[in-house]
Motif scaffolding. Sequence first.
Motif, mmCIF file in Angstrom:
data_model
loop_
_atom_site.group_PDB
_atom_site.id
_atom_site.type_symbol
_atom_site.label_atom_id
_atom_site.label_comp_id
_atom_site.label_asym_id
_atom_site.label_seq_id
_atom_site.Cartn_x
_atom_site.Cartn_y
_atom_site.Cartn_z
ATOM 1 N N PRO A 18 0.817 -1.175 -0.092
ATOM 2 C CA PRO A 18 0.032 0.029 0.025
ATOM 3 C C PRO A 18 0.931 1.331 -0.159
ATOM 4 C CG PRO A 18 -0.147 -1.018 2.348
ATOM 5 C CD PRO A 18 0.732 -1.940 1.399
ATOM 6 N N PRO A 19 0.323 2.294 -0.228
ATOM 7 C CA PRO A 19 1.067 3.775 -0.539
ATOM 8 C C PRO A 19 1.498 3.969 0.952
ATOM 9 C CG PRO A 19 -1.200 4.217 -0.846
ATOM 10 C CD PRO A 19 -1.242 2.649 -0.833
ATOM 11 N N PRO A 20 2.545 4.553 1.198
ATOM 12 C CA PRO A 20 3.138 5.027 2.699
ATOM 13 C C PRO A 20 1.970 5.787 3.525
ATOM 14 C CG PRO A 20 4.557 5.842 1.019
ATOM 15 C CD PRO A 20 3.487 5.292 0.316
ATOM 16 N N GLY A 21 1.851 5.202 4.596
ATOM 17 C CA GLY A 21 1.151 5.649 5.625
ATOM 18 C C GLY A 21 -0.322 5.388 5.501
ATOM 19 N N VAL A 22 -0.652 4.329 4.686
ATOM 20 C CA VAL A 22 -2.093 4.071 4.344
ATOM 21 C C VAL A 22 -1.830 2.479 4.945
ATOM 22 C CG1 VAL A 22 -3.952 3.300 2.832
ATOM 23 C CG2 VAL A 22 -2.733 5.808 2.585
ATOM 24 N N SER A 23 -2.969 2.023 5.469
ATOM 25 C CA SER A 23 -3.192 0.448 5.841
ATOM 26 C C SER A 23 -3.568 -0.301 4.599
ATOM 27 C CB SER A 23 -3.995 0.340 6.932
ATOM 28 O OG SER A 23 -5.561 0.705 6.364
ATOM 29 N N ALA A 24 -3.362 -1.605 4.643
ATOM 30 C CA ALA A 24 -3.588 -2.509 3.458
ATOM 31 C C ALA A 24 -5.149 -2.355 3.561
ATOM 32 C CB ALA A 24 -2.986 -3.830 3.995
ATOM 33 N N GLU A 25 -5.747 -2.420 4.458
ATOM 34 C CA GLU A 25 -7.234 -2.512 4.481
ATOM 35 C C GLU A 25 -7.922 -1.281 3.591
ATOM 36 O OE1 GLU A 25 -5.608 -2.752 7.330
ATOM 37 O OE2 GLU A 25 -5.794 -5.129 7.512
ATOM 38 N N ARG A 26 -7.231 0.015 4.076
ATOM 39 C CA ARG A 26 -7.647 1.070 3.278
ATOM 40 C C ARG A 26 -7.387 1.075 1.948
ATOM 41 N NH1 ARG A 26 -10.600 4.038 1.202
ATOM 42 N NH2 ARG A 26 -10.270 6.258 0.964
ATOM 43 N N ALA A 27 -6.264 0.502 1.462
ATOM 44 C CA ALA A 27 -5.869 0.382 -0.048
ATOM 45 C C ALA A 27 -6.735 -0.626 -0.722
ATOM 46 C CB ALA A 27 -4.415 -0.130 0.008
ATOM 47 N N VAL A 28 -7.194 -1.743 -0.123
ATOM 48 C CA VAL A 28 -8.088 -2.558 -0.717
ATOM 49 C C VAL A 28 -9.328 -1.939 -0.789
ATOM 50 C CG1 VAL A 28 -9.443 -4.853 -0.311
ATOM 51 C CG2 VAL A 28 -6.854 -4.654 0.177
ATOM 52 N N ALA A 29 -9.794 -1.196 -0.123
ATOM 53 C CA ALA A 29 -11.013 -0.408 0.012
ATOM 54 C C ALA A 29 -10.948 0.740 -1.210
ATOM 55 C CB ALA A 29 -11.555 0.220 1.390
ATOM 56 N N ALA A 30 -9.720 1.311 -1.357
ATOM 57 C CA ALA A 30 -9.761 2.207 -2.363
ATOM 58 C C ALA A 30 -9.844 1.494 -3.873
ATOM 59 C CB ALA A 30 -8.569 2.925 -2.288
ATOM 60 N N ILE A 31 -9.206 0.456 -3.840
ATOM 61 C CA ILE A 31 -9.340 -0.338 -5.159
ATOM 62 C C ILE A 31 -10.707 -0.747 -5.409
ATOM 63 C CG2 ILE A 31 -8.872 -2.416 -6.239
ATOM 64 C CD1 ILE A 31 -6.413 -0.803 -6.111
ATOM 65 N N GLU A 32 -11.654 -1.108 -4.452
ATOM 66 C CA GLU A 32 -12.803 -1.491 -4.729
ATOM 67 C C GLU A 32 -13.694 -0.269 -4.753
ATOM 68 O OE1 GLU A 32 -13.635 -3.116 -0.845
ATOM 69 O OE2 GLU A 32 -13.044 -5.063 -1.347
ATOM 70 N N ASP A 33 -13.489 0.883 -4.140
ATOM 71 C CA ASP A 33 -14.248 2.160 -4.516
ATOM 72 C C ASP A 33 -14.032 2.401 -5.937
ATOM 73 O OD1 ASP A 33 -15.309 2.216 -1.900
ATOM 74 O OD2 ASP A 33 -13.908 3.742 -1.266
ATOM 75 N N VAL A 34 -12.763 2.429 -6.351
ATOM 76 C CA VAL A 34 -12.404 2.970 -7.736
ATOM 77 C C VAL A 34 -13.075 1.910 -8.877
ATOM 78 C CG1 VAL A 34 -10.703 3.338 -9.473
ATOM 79 C CG2 VAL A 34 -10.388 4.170 -7.427
ATOM 80 N N LEU A 35 -13.026 0.850 -8.675
ATOM 81 C CA LEU A 35 -13.925 -0.122 -9.422
ATOM 82 C C LEU A 35 -15.344 -0.133 -9.459
ATOM 83 C CD1 LEU A 35 -11.542 -3.556 -8.803
ATOM 84 C CD2 LEU A 35 -11.987 -2.353 -11.199
ATOM 85 N N GLY A 36 -15.656 0.257 -8.495
ATOM 86 C CA GLY A 36 -17.118 0.557 -8.378
ATOM 87 C C GLY A 36 -17.756 1.660 -8.907
ATOM 88 N N SER A 37 -16.856 2.661 -9.328
ATOM 89 C CA SER A 37 -17.107 4.033 -9.850
ATOM 90 C C SER A 37 -16.881 3.937 -11.299
ATOM 91 C CB SER A 37 -16.402 5.227 -9.265
ATOM 92 O OG SER A 37 -15.022 4.927 -9.633
ATOM 93 N N ILE A 38 -16.481 3.083 -11.944
ATOM 94 C CA ILE A 38 -16.057 2.686 -13.401
ATOM 95 C C ILE A 38 -16.978 1.823 -13.972
ATOM 96 C CG2 ILE A 38 -14.235 2.325 -14.982
ATOM 97 C CD1 ILE A 38 -12.014 3.270 -12.840
ATOM 98 N N GLY A 39 -17.536 2.341 -15.075
ATOM 99 C CA GLY A 39 -18.144 1.178 -15.872
ATOM 100 C C GLY A 39 -17.491 0.405 -17.022
ATOM 101 N N ASP A 40 -17.935 -0.738 -17.756
ATOM 102 C CA ASP A 40 -17.299 -1.273 -18.664
ATOM 103 C C ASP A 40 -17.505 -0.544 -20.227
ATOM 104 O OD1 ASP A 40 -19.838 -1.957 -18.785
ATOM 105 O OD2 ASP A 40 -19.417 -4.194 -19.085
#
Length: 89
Positions: free
Chosen positions: A57-79
């Motif tokens: 994960p990026p510096p200062g960010v927990s692994a859980e928050r990094a995974v949540a950010a990936i999920e959020d971005v994927l959820g906001s993008i259509g195919d």
Amino acid sequence: MLMTKERRPATRTIEGWARSVLLETGAIRECEEHGWMRDRTDPHARDRAFLIARHDPPPGVSAERAVAAIEDVLGSIGDTCPECPPDAE
């Protein structure tokens, strides 16, 4: 006396970091004509993105928050690109 500024990180937000990881792994791509991000729906690319989020994960960010950010971005993008005609994709 020479003064130097502290360098800013290349990615300023966790969402920007997540988007760059998704692009790097090939989970999303940019529409060549309009610039919208599109989900490639590639499960292997998504798995690689989540693996990076968990283990680097990026510096200062927990692994859980990094995974949540990936999920959020994927959820906001259509195919599909909202500006492309349906038959052009």
